[in-house]
Enzyme design. Structure first.
Site, PDB file in Angstrom:
ATOM      1  N   PRO A  11       0.843  -1.205   0.000  1.00 35.35           N
ATOM      2  CA  PRO A  11       0.000   0.000   0.000  1.00 35.35           C
ATOM      3  C   PRO A  11       0.875   1.250   0.000  1.00 35.35           C
ATOM      4  O   PRO A  11       1.904   1.298   0.669  1.00 35.35           O
ATOM      5  CB  PRO A  11      -0.785  -0.111   1.301  1.00 35.35           C
ATOM      6  N   GLU A  12       0.481   2.237  -0.791  1.00 39.76           N
ATOM      7  CA  GLU A  12       1.211   3.497  -0.836  1.00 39.76           C
ATOM      8  C   GLU A  12       0.314   4.598  -0.272  1.00 39.76           C
ATOM      9  O   GLU A  12      -0.754   4.319   0.251  1.00 39.76           O
ATOM     10  CB  GLU A  12       1.635   3.804  -2.285  1.00 39.76           C
TER      11      GLU A  12
END
Ligand SMILES: [Zn+2]
Length: 286
Positions: A11-12
Site C-alpha cells: 500500500p502506498e
C-alpha cells in the site's frame, strides 16, 4: 475493474489515506475494551503484553496518516502507529472473526465491533508510544500538503545526484510514494527513472511535482489501487478502483496511452519498473 499482475505491491500513500479516512469516520469516539495479539512480532513497541494492557480502556480521538503510517490518536495522548507493509489489512467487523488464519491483532471495541489486523506475510508493524512524532520524524515532506511547492521540490532535486526513481521511493526524501505511483508519475512527466535528480530542468521538476500530486489525488478519488493478488482493502472491505486507470504500471507489452509505443518493464534499483521508451527517453551515458 481489477487486472491481474505478477508480483506483490505494498500500500502506498493513497491506499493508506483511504484506510485512515475510513477508520476516522468509523472509529473516532470508540473505546478499546481489550486487545488480543496472535502474532507478537506484529507489535514493534512495546512488548505484546504491555501493548494490550496499555490499550485497554483507551478511547480513539482521531485517525490520521503520515507517509505510509496510519496514526490513531488516543484519549491518553499516546499514539498507535500502524504500518501495513506488504499485506496488512485493517478491517472493521460487526462479528468476531473465527478461525481466521491471517489474523494477527484483534481489538474489541466497547460498542461490540471488532477492529481486525490481518497480515498474511506478517511484515506489518504497530508501535504504541507517548511520542508518535518521534517515529515519523525522519520522513520527508508530505507530497499533498500546501507547503510542498514546486519550488521546494525543485530545490530538493537540485541537491541530489542519484537516479530519480530510487530517490522518489526514499521515504526520507518524500513520504508516501511506492513503486506504482512512482512509475505512473514519471511516465506522466515524461522522465526516465534513471535520470539523475539534479539533471532535471526547472520545467521538468515542475512537471514531475504536478504529476506526483495529480496521480496521488486521482488515486485517492478512486479509492486507491487494488490489484488481483494484493491485500489492499478499505476498512469496510471494499476494493479500490484505480487499478483500471494505471497507464504503465503492470502494463508491459501493451500500448502507451499517450503515444502507442509498447510499454517496457525493466529493473531500476532491483524494483520492477514500467516505462514508455518513447515518452521517457533514456539519459545519454546511463
Ligand atoms: Zn508513450
Amino acid at each position: 475493474m481489477v487486472r491481474t499482475y505478477n508480483g506483490r505491491i505494498m500500500p502506498e500513500l493513497p491506499e493508506v489515506e483511504m484506510v485512515a479516512q475510513g477508520l476516522r469516520s468509523a472509529l473516532v469516539g470508540s473505546t478499546i475494551v481489550s486487545v488480543t495479539v496472535y502474532w507478537a512480532r506484529s507489535i514493534a513497541l512495546p512488548d505484546a503484553d504491555e501493548f494490550a494492557r496499555r490499550l485497554e480502556g483507551e478511547s480513539i480521538t482521531d485517525v490520521g496518516r503520515r507517509g505510509k503510517w496510519v496514526l490513531l490518536t488516543l484519549g491518553s495522548g499516546s499514539g498507535l502507529l500502524i504500518h501495513l507493509r506488504m499485506t496488512g489489512q485493517l478491517i472493521l467487523q460487526e462479528e468476531r472473526p473465527v478461525n481466521e488464519r491471517h489474523l494477527r491483532v484483534l481489538f474489541a471495541l466497547a460498542d461490540g465491533r471488532w477492529l481486525c489486523f490481518f497480515d498474511q506475510r506478517k511484515f506489518g508493524r504497530m508501535v504504541l508510544t507517548t511520542e508518535p512524532q518521534g517515529v515519523v520524524r525522519e520522513l520527508g515532506p508530505e507530497p499533498l500538503e500546501d507547503e510542498f511547492t514546486a519550488a521546494t521540490f525543485a530545490g530538493m532535486l537540485a541537491r541530489r545526484r542519484g537516479s530519480i526513481k530510487p530517490l522518489l521511493l526514499n521515504q526520507r526524501f518524500l513520504a508516501g510514494l511506492g513503486n506504482i505511483y512512482t512509475d505512473e508519475a514519471l511516465w506522466r512527466a515524461g522522465i526516465h527513472p534513471l535520470r539523475r535528480a539534479d539533471s532535471l530542468t526547472p520545467d521538468e521538476a515542475v512537471g514531475l511535482h504536478g504529476a506526483v500530486r495529480a496521480v496521488l489525488r486521482e488515486a485517492i478519488a478512486s479509492g486507491g489501487t487494488t490489484l488481483a493478488d494484493t491485500a489492499y482493502r478499505q476498512p469496510d472491505g471494499q476494493a479500490g478502483a484505480f487499478g483500471g486507470l494505471l497507464a504503465v504500471y503492470g502494463r508491459a507489452g501493451q500500448p502507451c496511452p499517450r503515444c502507442g509505443a509498447e510499454i517496457e518493464r525493466t529493473l531500476v534499483g532491483q524494483r520492477g519498473t514500467h516505462i514508455c521508451p518513447h515518452c521517457q527517453p533514456r539519459p545519454v551515458g546511463e
